[in-house]
Design an enzyme around this catalytic site. Structure first.
Site, PDB file in Angstrom:
ATOM      1  N   HIS A   1     -11.629  -0.886   4.267  1.00  0.00           N
ATOM      2  CA  HIS A   1     -12.018   0.409   3.697  1.00  0.00           C
ATOM      3  C   HIS A   1     -11.201   0.781   2.468  1.00  0.00           C
ATOM      4  O   HIS A   1     -11.704   1.474   1.572  1.00  0.00           O
ATOM      5  CB  HIS A   1     -11.854   1.501   4.767  1.00  0.00           C
ATOM      6  CG  HIS A   1     -12.209   2.871   4.291  1.00  0.00           C
ATOM      7  ND1 HIS A   1     -13.511   3.270   4.067  1.00  0.00           N
ATOM      8  CD2 HIS A   1     -11.424   3.952   3.983  1.00  0.00           C
ATOM      9  CE1 HIS A   1     -13.513   4.526   3.641  1.00  0.00           C
ATOM     10  NE2 HIS A   1     -12.279   4.960   3.586  1.00  0.00           N
ATOM     11  N   ASP A   2      -9.953   0.338   2.408  1.00  0.00           N
ATOM     12  CA  ASP A   2      -9.067   0.744   1.318  1.00  0.00           C
ATOM     13  C   ASP A   2      -8.349  -0.480   0.746  1.00  0.00           C
ATOM     14  O   ASP A   2      -7.124  -0.560   0.769  1.00  0.00           O
ATOM     15  CB  ASP A   2      -8.058   1.786   1.815  1.00  0.00           C
ATOM     16  CG  ASP A   2      -7.291   2.443   0.672  1.00  0.00           C
ATOM     17  OD1 ASP A   2      -7.748   2.371  -0.486  1.00  0.00           O
ATOM     18  OD2 ASP A   2      -6.234   3.033   0.936  1.00  0.00           O
ATOM     19  N   LEU A   3      -9.116  -1.425   0.220  1.00  0.00           N
ATOM     20  CA  LEU A   3      -8.530  -2.625  -0.359  1.00  0.00           C
ATOM     21  C   LEU A   3      -7.892  -2.267  -1.701  1.00  0.00           C
ATOM     22  O   LEU A   3      -8.580  -1.977  -2.679  1.00  0.00           O
ATOM     23  CB  LEU A   3      -9.594  -3.708  -0.553  1.00  0.00           C
ATOM     24  CG  LEU A   3      -9.085  -5.064  -1.038  1.00  0.00           C
ATOM     25  CD1 LEU A   3      -8.088  -5.661  -0.048  1.00  0.00           C
ATOM     26  CD2 LEU A   3     -10.242  -6.024  -1.273  1.00  0.00           C
TER      27      LEU A   3
END
Length: 246
Positions: A176-178
């Site tokens: 979700h938060d690469l």
């Protein structure tokens, strides 16, 4: 997945006390107690190795079996200013803590370079809950932002970063938060991905993979503008994508 099925399939233990439910790996935490989800527990034992500040404080703690990261779940954005760390409760396995824990468990089965989930705690208060997680600390690892503030990385490492991300995407793992903070490199130059809060196993490939990469590119551009020294250039992104596409 139902809670009891997940516990059985994953060889976990479950501990319930009042409104608190904990899941933990008995091999990694044979001395488990719910107080381990507080920084005070580790401070009293002089077992704090360090900390990192993001949305909240992540504590690095020393344990006889494996060193760990302790993290509390906080909301982001505007709603985070109104409801700091509480979420609507619809079942243990629907909590952010249990979902991340389950995903870490799945990725271990896939032999992906992601940390091992050690334990989670869900505290229910009526219609709401709060969550905490303990994750195995990756020995000798530094996040990409920390590395790039000190030195340039060799071309082969940029290629390896791209290849590593591709491994996750080939298994349909959505991060979700690469971003550059959530990519780690250990002392052997092995690349890891961390922080899978709100990540998920996708049913198939799709636009989400491209969107993941664009989010990562934005994070590099953000750090370049924010930090006085950050050894990243467009050429490095091309190398990363070369590794990703090979």
């Amino acid at each position: 997945m139902k809670l009891n099925n997940f516990v059985k399939q994953s060889s976990l233990n479950i501990a319930k006390e009042g409104n608190v439910t904990c899941l933990y790996c008995p091999e990694l935490l044979p001395d488990f107690c719910k107080e381990m989800f507080t920084s005070a527990y580790w401070q009293e034992r002089d077992a704090i190795l360090g900390s990192a500040v993001g949305r909240g404080t992540a504590w690095f703690v020393k344990h006889p079996v494996t060193d760990m990261v302790l993290r509390h779940y906080y909301r982001g954005g505007l709603i985070g200013k109104l409801i700091n760390d509480s979420y609507f409760f619809t079942g243990i396995m629907n909590t952010r803590a249990a979902k991340e824990f389950a995903l870490l468990n799945q990725m271990q089965a896939m032999q992906l370079p992601a940390p091992t989930g050690v334990a989670v705690k869900v505290t229910r208060n009526g219609l709401w809950y709060q969550g905490d997680i303990l994750i195995e600390l990756i020995p000798g690892a530094t996040d990409l932002v920390g590395l790039l503030t000190r030195t340039e990385l060799p071309d082969e490492l940029w290629l390896e970063i791209g290849r590593t991300i591709k491994l996750f995407h080939q298994k349909n793992i959505y991060h979700h938060d690469l971003n550059a903070h959530n990519i780690m490199v250990d002392s052997d130059n092995k690349v890891w991905l961390i922080d899978f809060d709100q990540g998920k196993l996708m049913p198939k490939a799709g636009p989400w993979q491209h969107n993941n990469m664009q989010r990562l590119l934005r994070s590099f551009n953000k750090e370049v503008k924010k930090l006085p020294v950050f050894h990243w250039h467009e050429r490095h992104w091309q190398l990363l994508m070369q590794g990703y596409n090979c």
